[in-house]
Design a protein around this motif. Structure first.
Motif, PDB file in Angstrom:
ATOM      1  N   ILE A  72       0.845  -1.404   0.274  1.00  0.00           N
ATOM      2  CA  ILE A  72       0.023  -0.006   0.096  1.00  0.00           C
ATOM      3  C   ILE A  72       0.908   1.245   0.137  1.00  0.00           C
ATOM      4  O   ILE A  72       0.531   2.340  -0.694  1.00  0.00           O
ATOM      5  CB  ILE A  72      -1.036   0.141   1.212  1.00  0.00           C
ATOM      6  N   LEU A  73       2.013   1.453   0.699  1.00  0.00           N
ATOM      7  CA  LEU A  73       2.802   2.446   0.793  1.00  0.00           C
ATOM      8  C   LEU A  73       3.248   2.914  -0.607  1.00  0.00           C
ATOM      9  O   LEU A  73       3.585   4.133  -0.878  1.00  0.00           O
ATOM     10  CB  LEU A  73       4.027   2.208   2.039  1.00  0.00           C
ATOM     11  N   ASP A  74       3.449   1.972  -1.558  1.00  0.00           N
ATOM     12  CA  ASP A  74       3.970   2.240  -2.840  1.00  0.00           C
ATOM     13  C   ASP A  74       2.826   3.052  -3.728  1.00  0.00           C
ATOM     14  O   ASP A  74       3.306   3.771  -4.562  1.00  0.00           O
ATOM     15  CB  ASP A  74       4.284   0.815  -3.620  1.00  0.00           C
ATOM     16  N   GLU A  75       1.663   2.953  -3.201  1.00  0.00           N
ATOM     17  CA  GLU A  75       0.503   3.571  -3.812  1.00  0.00           C
ATOM     18  C   GLU A  75       0.120   5.003  -3.345  1.00  0.00           C
ATOM     19  O   GLU A  75      -0.454   5.875  -3.907  1.00  0.00           O
ATOM     20  CB  GLU A  75      -0.702   2.742  -3.554  1.00  0.00           C
ATOM     21  N   ILE A  76       0.524   5.134  -1.927  1.00  0.00           N
ATOM     22  CA  ILE A  76       0.345   6.348  -1.090  1.00  0.00           C
ATOM     23  C   ILE A  76       1.470   7.484  -1.738  1.00  0.00           C
ATOM     24  O   ILE A  76       2.450   7.437  -0.983  1.00  0.00           O
ATOM     25  CB  ILE A  76       0.126   6.069   0.304  1.00  0.00           C
ATOM     26  N   LEU A  95     -17.274  14.216   6.814  1.00  0.00           N
ATOM     27  CA  LEU A  95     -16.154  14.680   5.968  1.00  0.00           C
ATOM     28  C   LEU A  95     -15.904  13.912   4.654  1.00  0.00           C
ATOM     29  O   LEU A  95     -16.639  12.761   4.644  1.00  0.00           O
ATOM     30  CB  LEU A  95     -14.811  14.646   6.716  1.00  0.00           C
ATOM     31  N   LYS A  96     -15.454  14.256   3.768  1.00  0.00           N
ATOM     32  CA  LYS A  96     -15.181  13.579   2.422  1.00  0.00           C
ATOM     33  C   LYS A  96     -14.146  12.317   2.615  1.00  0.00           C
ATOM     34  O   LYS A  96     -13.318  12.241   2.985  1.00  0.00           O
ATOM     35  CB  LYS A  96     -14.610  14.378   1.318  1.00  0.00           C
ATOM     36  N   HIS A  97     -14.844  11.019   2.072  1.00  0.00           N
ATOM     37  CA  HIS A  97     -14.090  10.167   2.103  1.00  0.00           C
ATOM     38  C   HIS A  97     -13.267   9.871   0.706  1.00  0.00           C
ATOM     39  O   HIS A  97     -13.523  10.256  -0.207  1.00  0.00           O
ATOM     40  CB  HIS A  97     -15.108   8.828   2.234  1.00  0.00           C
ATOM     41  N   VAL A  98     -11.872   9.547   1.263  1.00  0.00           N
ATOM     42  CA  VAL A  98     -10.971   9.042   0.200  1.00  0.00           C
ATOM     43  C   VAL A  98     -10.413   7.711   0.399  1.00  0.00           C
ATOM     44  O   VAL A  98     -10.352   7.154   1.498  1.00  0.00           O
ATOM     45  CB  VAL A  98      -9.825  10.230   0.305  1.00  0.00           C
ATOM     46  N   ASP A  99     -10.000   7.231  -0.847  1.00  0.00           N
ATOM     47  CA  ASP A  99      -9.361   5.843  -0.770  1.00  0.00           C
ATOM     48  C   ASP A  99      -7.895   5.884   0.004  1.00  0.00           C
ATOM     49  O   ASP A  99      -7.267   6.924   0.087  1.00  0.00           O
ATOM     50  CB  ASP A  99      -8.804   5.223  -2.077  1.00  0.00           C
ATOM     51  N   VAL A 100      -7.840   4.618   0.738  1.00  0.00           N
ATOM     52  CA  VAL A 100      -6.473   4.766   1.614  1.00  0.00           C
ATOM     53  C   VAL A 100      -5.159   5.204   0.641  1.00  0.00           C
ATOM     54  O   VAL A 100      -4.543   5.765   1.197  1.00  0.00           O
ATOM     55  CB  VAL A 100      -6.154   3.406   2.098  1.00  0.00           C
ATOM     56  N   ASP A 131      -5.179   7.203  -1.822  1.00  0.00           N
ATOM     57  CA  ASP A 131      -5.070   8.309  -2.127  1.00  0.00           C
ATOM     58  C   ASP A 131      -4.874   9.414  -0.729  1.00  0.00           C
ATOM     59  O   ASP A 131      -4.724  10.619  -1.016  1.00  0.00           O
ATOM     60  CB  ASP A 131      -6.472   8.881  -2.981  1.00  0.00           C
ATOM     61  N   MET A 132      -4.730   8.778   0.227  1.00  0.00           N
ATOM     62  CA  MET A 132      -4.614   9.632   1.502  1.00  0.00           C
ATOM     63  C   MET A 132      -3.288  10.366   1.279  1.00  0.00           C
ATOM     64  O   MET A 132      -2.412   9.989   0.680  1.00  0.00           O
ATOM     65  CB  MET A 132      -4.502   8.967   2.616  1.00  0.00           C
TER      66      MET A 132
END
Length: 363
Positions: free
Chosen positions: A238-242, A303-308, A310-311
């Motif tokens: 996941i960290l590679d995507e954030i 509050l607006k939800h965002v994908d993990v 995209d955080m």
């Protein structure tokens, strides 16, 4: 930031999870699944001390449940307090409107009284009768115009009196309703306060029954759970995507939150000396110039939800199925948060607790 640097920082966060008791699921109101762990009303007999990892795991599950229930009650307390504050402000505003309305009504009554006195001085004859008795055509025309103006003024005065009286009646009705709501929220706050104290006292009593070595072993079990959860989260890639970068407000919110590291957790607290989890995040964003809801549950709802993936730093990570805990993402797989009673504001791995989702205050 290069991938090598990101990897080193991510590894450092994982190590933090492994060596500090401040970064564990049990320190942040874990919510056991149905049927897991003993009930909140059952505690080990005073004469028995848990022994062995199996018993300590049961203790950890029990502590998780007690602190989770305290977190639920804390959210209820904070929500009731926020509503009570708004209702108190509304009552003050209505009181000011009532005072102004009464002053206006007094003025209108004086004007009406003056008009009645003027009519009395003219012998009580209506303007129409006095016009018919006039022998001067011009006087008649001038008088007719004044009569029409007087009628319009009288109707306007009566209408304004009526509207003012209606406004005062509505203000009084609204104030009464607000008082009832305020009283209801005071009762809700009192009930939540009692539940919080009960759950925390039970948790402290349970921990007090452990011997020193058992407390150390319990801390190790908590550390292992945190490390396992964070490692599993990182191993997903996941960290590679954030890769999101903080906004200007987000950077300011992160700076505020991290400046509070080391300050004690206290339920219902919003600083500056102590904080609960949502007290920390709401105050951090308030300092950044952006007001957000007070509780973690309302932060999740509003509050607006965002994908993990995209955080970005400054976003809020909401934890557990009932949104009873929140931390602020600061980058590189880490959050800053106020864990639970007995702990201080600290940094931990974003994946060390079950993530419900991510919200963005400044979307």
């Amino acid at each position: 930031m290069g991938s090598g640097t990101r990897s080193l920082i991510a590894t450092a966060v994982t190590v933090v999870c492994a060596v500090t008791v401040l970064a564990v699921p049990g320190t942040a109101f874990a919510a056991p699944g149905p049927g897991s762990g003993p009930s909140a009303s059952s505690t080990p007999p005073a004469s028995s001390t848990p022994a062995g990892d199996k018993s300590l795991e049961a203790v950890r599950a029990k502590l998780d449940k007690l602190y989770h229930d305290a977190a639920v009650a804390t959210d209820s307390y904070n929500a009731a307090e926020e509503k009570a504050d708004k209702q108190s402000a509304a009552i003050v505003d209505l009181a000011k409107k009532i005072v102004k309305g009464r002053q206006k009504l007094d003025q209108l009554k004086k004007r009406a009284g003056a008009a009645a006195a003027a009519q009395y001085r003219t012998g009580g004859l209506p303007d129409e009768a006095r016009l018919l008795l006039s022998n001067d055509p011009q006087e008649f025309l001038d008088g007719a115009d004044r009569t029409m103006q007087g009628e319009r003024a009288a109707k306007g005065l009566i209408g304004e009196l009526t509207r003012t009286q209606q406004d005062l009646a509505q203000y009084a009705k609204d104030a009464s309703a607000r008082w009832k709501e305020l009283e209801a929220n005071r009762k809700a706050k009192d009930a939540a306060r009692k539940k919080i104290k009960k759950q925390i006292s039970a948790a402290e009593e349970l921990e007090a029954r452990l011997a020193k070595k058992e407390k150390e072993r319990l801390a190790k079990l908590e550390e292992d759970a945190a490390l396992k959860a964070q490692t599993t989260w990182l191993d997903s890639g996941i960290l590679d995507e954030i890769k999101g970068k903080a906004s200007a407000q987000g950077r300011k919110a992160v700076a505020y939150a991290t400046a509070q590291i080391g300050k004690p957790y206290e339920w219902g607290a919003e600083g500056p000396a102590t904080y609960d989890c949502s007290g920390l995040t709401s105050q951090a964003w308030a300092d950044a110039g952006h007001a957000i809801p007070r509780t973690s549950q309302e932060q999740w709802k509003q509050l607006k939800h965002v994908d993990v993936k995209d955080m970005r730093p400054g976003d809020l990570v909401i934890y557990f199925h009932d949104a009873t805990h929140v931390g602020m993402y600061i980058g590189d797989g880490a959050i800053v948060h106020a864990p639970r009673p007995g702990r201080t504001v600290t940094i931990t791995g974003a994946g060390s607790m079950p993530i419900l989702g991510v919200v963005r205050p400044d979307a």
